[in-house]
Design an enzyme around this catalytic site. Structure first.
Site, short mmCIF file in Angstrom:
data_model
loop_
_atom_site.label_atom_id
_atom_site.label_comp_id
_atom_site.label_asym_id
_atom_site.label_seq_id
_atom_site.Cartn_x
_atom_site.Cartn_y
_atom_site.Cartn_z
N ASN A 49 129.48 -7.76 30.84
CA ASN A 49 130.19 -8.97 30.43
C ASN A 49 131.38 -8.59 29.54
O ASN A 49 131.22 -7.89 28.55
CB ASN A 49 129.25 -9.89 29.66
CG ASN A 49 129.91 -11.20 29.31
OD1 ASN A 49 130.57 -11.82 30.14
ND2 ASN A 49 129.76 -11.63 28.06
N GLU A 50 132.57 -9.05 29.93
CA GLU A 50 133.80 -8.77 29.16
C GLU A 50 133.93 -7.28 28.87
O GLU A 50 134.08 -6.87 27.72
CB GLU A 50 133.83 -9.57 27.86
CG GLU A 50 133.91 -11.07 28.07
CD GLU A 50 134.10 -11.83 26.76
OE1 GLU A 50 134.15 -11.19 25.69
OE2 GLU A 50 134.20 -13.07 26.81
N TYR A 192 140.92 -17.76 28.21
CA TYR A 192 141.25 -18.80 27.24
C TYR A 192 142.72 -18.79 26.85
O TYR A 192 143.26 -19.81 26.45
CB TYR A 192 140.43 -18.61 25.96
CG TYR A 192 138.94 -18.72 26.12
CD1 TYR A 192 138.29 -19.94 26.01
CD2 TYR A 192 138.16 -17.59 26.38
CE1 TYR A 192 136.91 -20.05 26.14
CE2 TYR A 192 136.78 -17.69 26.53
CZ TYR A 192 136.16 -18.92 26.41
OH TYR A 192 134.80 -19.02 26.56
N GLU A 247 133.90 -18.14 32.05
CA GLU A 247 134.07 -18.87 30.79
C GLU A 247 135.48 -19.42 30.72
O GLU A 247 136.44 -18.72 31.03
CB GLU A 247 133.86 -17.96 29.58
CG GLU A 247 132.44 -17.52 29.32
CD GLU A 247 132.36 -16.70 28.04
OE1 GLU A 247 133.17 -16.93 27.10
OE2 GLU A 247 131.49 -15.81 27.96
N TRP A 292 132.84 -23.20 29.20
CA TRP A 292 132.15 -22.67 28.03
C TRP A 292 132.33 -23.69 26.91
O TRP A 292 133.42 -23.94 26.47
CB TRP A 292 132.75 -21.32 27.60
CG TRP A 292 131.94 -20.68 26.52
CD1 TRP A 292 132.16 -20.74 25.17
CD2 TRP A 292 130.77 -19.88 26.69
NE1 TRP A 292 131.21 -20.03 24.49
CE2 TRP A 292 130.34 -19.50 25.40
CE3 TRP A 292 130.04 -19.47 27.81
CZ2 TRP A 292 129.20 -18.71 25.20
CZ3 TRP A 292 128.92 -18.69 27.60
CH2 TRP A 292 128.52 -18.31 26.31
#
Length: 358
Positions: A49-50, A192, A247, A292
């Site tokens: 993840n990430e 984001y 997300e 998210w």
């Protein structure tokens, strides 16, 4: 899911840096247990993840587990930001490839699932029309995306990274390159932000510091969203792999009264989902989108200060009472194809309905 399987790396962080083969075997053994026990329920596995942010935060900046770095002013007891970031990133890719190979050889035909790798995505744009800033923007893309995405798609690191980082960047053997290449059935994207990039010239002889950011050679300022740009870049540069947005959401301060009528979150989600739709219509192989988050929770870096949830959680209540925010009602309507909820007029009507029901 293996969405948070990176925890296995935290417990063997020194092995991740010094003995990649041992870390890889432990990681694969852990993945094997997960595949065996949960494979009949899970159809989409994310091994790491990430991967880029996990590595930068944990081994370059030291502001996330395991907190290793060597930068002045940082509270790190151990670490070497100049080398560990790249070594760990390299071993994450090898560990992912090993787990992916195991799944495809032992479980995929029986369980019918897919396995992928996720990255934190920032959309970079040049701050000016100068050639230097255009080159710096491509360098930023190579470091943040290409660092892990190019090996997964093409089997090796970007030329810009190899040239800049030099001997500090690990080298894939021919066998490793073939194992990593094509090891992800999909790419998971956490998105984001976008950023405006300015080229900077680092004088190593004066600073004496080499780390991920000095290698990158850019400065950037957060600016408005650009989801469509991210997906278009991946499509054009990396052979349009299947993408799932794992997300995406809007952070807001923890204020229960303001949280309930989170109009800003609705506008954010409306814009981002619209950008995803545009990218798909333009040929991006984007297959899924996840907000998210479903409810307010503990965020790794900001704790309970900011929330992303569609449902608020009253952390002062011993029963942790959960309440749907305005965004939850909007998202429910969106999923039910009640498109009248979209746009400012629809939001105003939703606010009125929400206030009446409250």
């Amino acid at each position: 899911m293996l969405h948070y399987i990176t925890s296995i790396i935290l417990s063997i962080s020194r092995m991740t840096m010094e003995d990649g083969s041992t870390a890889k075997s432990y990681f694969t053994a852990y993945a094997d247990v997960c595949f065996k026990e949960f494979g009949s329920y899970v159809k989409f596995w994310t091994t790491i993840n990430e991967g880029n942010i996990f590595t930068i935060g944990g081994y370059n900046d030291g502001n996330s587990p395991p907190g290793r770095c060597s930068l002045p002013g940082k509270n790190c007891l151990l670490g070497n930001s100049s080398t560990e970031t790249y070594i760990v990133g390299h071993n994450l890719l090898l560990a992912h490839a090993s787990a992916s190979r195991l799944y495809k050889q032992k479980y995929k035909d029986i369980q019918g699932g897919s396995i992928g790798f996720s990255l934190f995505a920032i959309h970079f744009t040049p701050s000016t029309s100068s050639k230097d800033d255009e080159i710096a923007t491509q360098r930023a893309n190579d470091f943040f995306f290409g660092w892990m995405l190019k090996p997964l798609i093409y089997g090796d690191y970007p030329d810009a990274m190899r040239k800049t980082v030099g001997s500090r960047l690990p080298v894939f053997s021919e066998e490793e390159s073939e194992q990593v290449k094509g090891s992800s059935d999909f790419i998971g994207i956490i998105q984001y932000l976008t950023a405006s990039v300015t080229n900077i010239v680092t004088n190593y002889s004066q600073s004496g510091i080499t780390d991920f950011y000095s290698d990158l050679g850019v400065s950037y300022v957060v600016s408005p969203w650009a989801m469509e740009g991210i997906l278009e870049y991946i499509k054009q540069r990396y052979d349009n792999p299947p993408v799932y947005i794992l997300e995406n959401g809007k952070a807001m301060k923890q204020d229960l009264e303001l949280q309930q009528k989170d109009t800003a979150r609705i506008e954010y989600l409306d814009a981002y989902i619209g950008a995803v739709l545009k990218a798909i219509r333009n040929g991006s192989d984007t297959r899924g989108y996840f907000v998210w988050s479903f409810m307010d929770l503990y965020e790794l870096l900001s704790g309970y200060e900011n929330s992303y949830g569609l449902y608020s959680v009253n952390f002062s209540d011993p029963y942790l009472k959960r309440s749907p925010k305005l965004s939850a009602h909007w998202y429910f309507g969106f999923l039910k194809s009640k498109t009248s909820f979209l746009g400012s007029q629809g939001i105003m009507q939703l606010q009125s309905n929400f206030s009446s029901s409250s």
